[in-house]
Design a protein around this motif. Structure first.
Motif, PDB file in Angstrom:
ATOM      1  N   ASN A 114       2.951   7.929   0.281  1.00 39.65           N
ATOM      2  CA  ASN A 114       2.618   6.490   0.364  1.00 39.65           C
ATOM      3  C   ASN A 114       3.243   5.990   1.597  1.00 39.65           C
ATOM      4  O   ASN A 114       3.492   4.903   1.806  1.00 39.65           O
ATOM      5  CB  ASN A 114       2.588   5.545  -0.672  1.00 39.65           C
ATOM      6  CG  ASN A 114       1.934   4.336  -0.780  1.00 39.65           C
ATOM      7  OD1 ASN A 114       0.906   4.348  -0.215  1.00 39.65           O
ATOM      8  ND2 ASN A 114       2.384   3.227  -1.134  1.00 39.65           N
ATOM      9  N   LEU A 115       3.398   6.721   2.722  1.00 34.96           N
ATOM     10  CA  LEU A 115       4.099   6.491   3.954  1.00 34.96           C
ATOM     11  C   LEU A 115       3.378   7.312   5.243  1.00 34.96           C
ATOM     12  O   LEU A 115       3.658   8.297   5.080  1.00 34.96           O
ATOM     13  CB  LEU A 115       5.650   6.368   4.007  1.00 34.96           C
ATOM     14  CG  LEU A 115       6.468   6.239   5.178  1.00 34.96           C
ATOM     15  CD1 LEU A 115       6.269   4.720   5.462  1.00 34.96           C
ATOM     16  CD2 LEU A 115       7.924   6.582   4.894  1.00 34.96           C
ATOM     17  N   GLN A 116       3.152   6.727   6.268  1.00 35.58           N
ATOM     18  CA  GLN A 116       2.726   7.523   7.278  1.00 35.58           C
ATOM     19  C   GLN A 116       3.439   7.268   8.395  1.00 35.58           C
ATOM     20  O   GLN A 116       3.657   6.051   9.079  1.00 35.58           O
ATOM     21  CB  GLN A 116       1.116   6.980   7.639  1.00 35.58           C
ATOM     22  CG  GLN A 116       0.388   7.884   8.717  1.00 35.58           C
ATOM     23  CD  GLN A 116      -0.863   7.478   8.912  1.00 35.58           C
ATOM     24  OE1 GLN A 116      -1.202   6.489   9.005  1.00 35.58           O
ATOM     25  NE2 GLN A 116      -1.567   8.740   8.658  1.00 35.58           N
ATOM     26  N   SER A 137      -2.088  -2.670   5.399  1.00 33.42           N
ATOM     27  CA  SER A 137      -0.873  -2.144   5.476  1.00 33.42           C
ATOM     28  C   SER A 137       0.239  -3.072   5.882  1.00 33.42           C
ATOM     29  O   SER A 137      -0.043  -4.076   6.541  1.00 33.42           O
ATOM     30  CB  SER A 137      -1.164  -0.866   6.432  1.00 33.42           C
ATOM     31  OG  SER A 137      -2.021   0.081   6.094  1.00 33.42           O
ATOM     32  N   GLU A 139       3.007  -2.309   9.125  1.00 34.22           N
ATOM     33  CA  GLU A 139       3.502  -1.135  10.157  1.00 34.22           C
ATOM     34  C   GLU A 139       4.650  -1.685  11.096  1.00 34.22           C
ATOM     35  O   GLU A 139       4.778  -2.859  11.134  1.00 34.22           O
ATOM     36  CB  GLU A 139       2.186  -0.567  10.924  1.00 34.22           C
ATOM     37  CG  GLU A 139       1.589  -1.854  11.971  1.00 34.22           C
ATOM     38  CD  GLU A 139       0.590  -1.234  12.273  1.00 34.22           C
ATOM     39  OE1 GLU A 139       0.328  -0.319  13.381  1.00 34.22           O
ATOM     40  OE2 GLU A 139      -0.672  -1.460  11.724  1.00 34.22           O
ATOM     41  N   THR A 190       2.597   1.717   5.968  1.00 35.36           N
ATOM     42  CA  THR A 190       2.406   1.869   4.340  1.00 35.36           C
ATOM     43  C   THR A 190       1.516   0.877   3.883  1.00 35.36           C
ATOM     44  O   THR A 190       1.838  -0.395   4.355  1.00 35.36           O
ATOM     45  CB  THR A 190       3.704   2.021   3.738  1.00 35.36           C
ATOM     46  OG1 THR A 190       3.617   2.186   2.377  1.00 35.36           O
ATOM     47  CG2 THR A 190       4.619   0.833   3.834  1.00 35.36           C
ATOM     48  N   PRO A 191       0.586   0.925   3.124  1.00 31.06           N
ATOM     49  CA  PRO A 191       0.030   2.478   2.958  1.00 31.06           C
ATOM     50  C   PRO A 191      -0.611   3.044   3.856  1.00 31.06           C
ATOM     51  O   PRO A 191      -0.966   2.187   4.833  1.00 31.06           O
ATOM     52  CB  PRO A 191      -1.110   2.212   1.792  1.00 31.06           C
ATOM     53  CG  PRO A 191      -1.545   0.826   1.815  1.00 31.06           C
ATOM     54  CD  PRO A 191      -0.488   0.068   2.418  1.00 31.06           C
ATOM     55  N   PRO A 192      -0.822   4.457   4.012  1.00 33.08           N
ATOM     56  CA  PRO A 192      -1.126   4.933   5.045  1.00 33.08           C
ATOM     57  C   PRO A 192      -2.708   4.569   5.685  1.00 33.08           C
ATOM     58  O   PRO A 192      -3.328   4.032   4.946  1.00 33.08           O
ATOM     59  CB  PRO A 192      -1.269   6.417   4.691  1.00 33.08           C
ATOM     60  CG  PRO A 192      -0.328   6.633   3.916  1.00 33.08           C
ATOM     61  CD  PRO A 192      -0.241   5.408   2.962  1.00 33.08           C
TER      62      PRO A 192
END
Length: 194
Positions: A114-116, A137, A139, A190-192
């Motif tokens: 749950n993290l890009q 999200s 970011e 997050t979320p991606p």
């Protein structure tokens, strides 16, 4: 599209992986709660615009939704050649109408954590586009090299090496390299999103 593709089951699985109830997803996407339930039970076949709206609540692109599951490296450590190239997904989402090239590479399994986390490269004049980005999200990013013009709502700032940003991605935003040299950014979302 594959005749065997189950839109309802896929939406249900992605919503579950995001830890959202049907009502929470409906609120995020701005659609009636019953619509999520009906799609997941395959009682209705959503229009492209409705599905896109629902997926925006998950921070998932249409390409991600219909793409078969990929086997991603599990880590905890990753070699350079193990980063997942998302550049084509950016282009598929109609981002990047500037003359400069952009490259986006993801570390590991963003959905699973749950993290890009992205390694982003913006060549001179690269631009995410006049149509501002907007997704459900949060970011942030750190400029490792070069300069990056970041627009968040009505605020615009050129960030230099060592400077950073953090904002709610539901606010319309844009990234541009307005300099004559390459810009490198490490970002997290997050979320991606991609």
């Amino acid at each position: 599209m594959d005749d065997q593709f189950d839109i309802g089951a896929r939406l249900n699985a992605m919503r579950g992986a995001a830890g959202l109830s049907q009502r929470q997803l409906a609120d995020r996407a701005g659609v009636p709660h019953a619509q999520i339930s009906n799609v997941e039970k395959n009682k209705v076949s959503p229009s492209v615009s409705t599905l896109r709206k629902i997926l925006s609540g998950l921070g998932v692109s249409m390409a991600d939704f219909f793409e078969p599951e990929r086997t991603l490296p599990t880590g905890p450590f990753f070699d350079t050649d193990q980063l997942v190239d998302l550049t084509s997904k950016v282009a598929a989402n109609a981002i990047g109408d500037g003359p400069g090239r952009m490259m986006f590479r993801q570390i590991g399994d963003a959905r699973g954590h749950n993290l890009q986390i992205l390694h982003e490269v913006y060549e001179p004049q690269a631009d995410t586009g006049e149509t501002l980005l907007q997704h459900a999200s949060s970011e942030g990013g750190f400029v490792v090299e070069g300069e990056l013009e970041v627009t968040v709502g009505d605020e615009v700032r050129v960030l230099k090496t060592g400077e950073s940003y953090l904002f709610d991605s539901r606010i319309p935003h844009r990234f541009r390299n307005v300099s004559d040299s390459r810009t490198i950014v490490i970002s997290a979302c997050t979320p991606p999103y991609l």
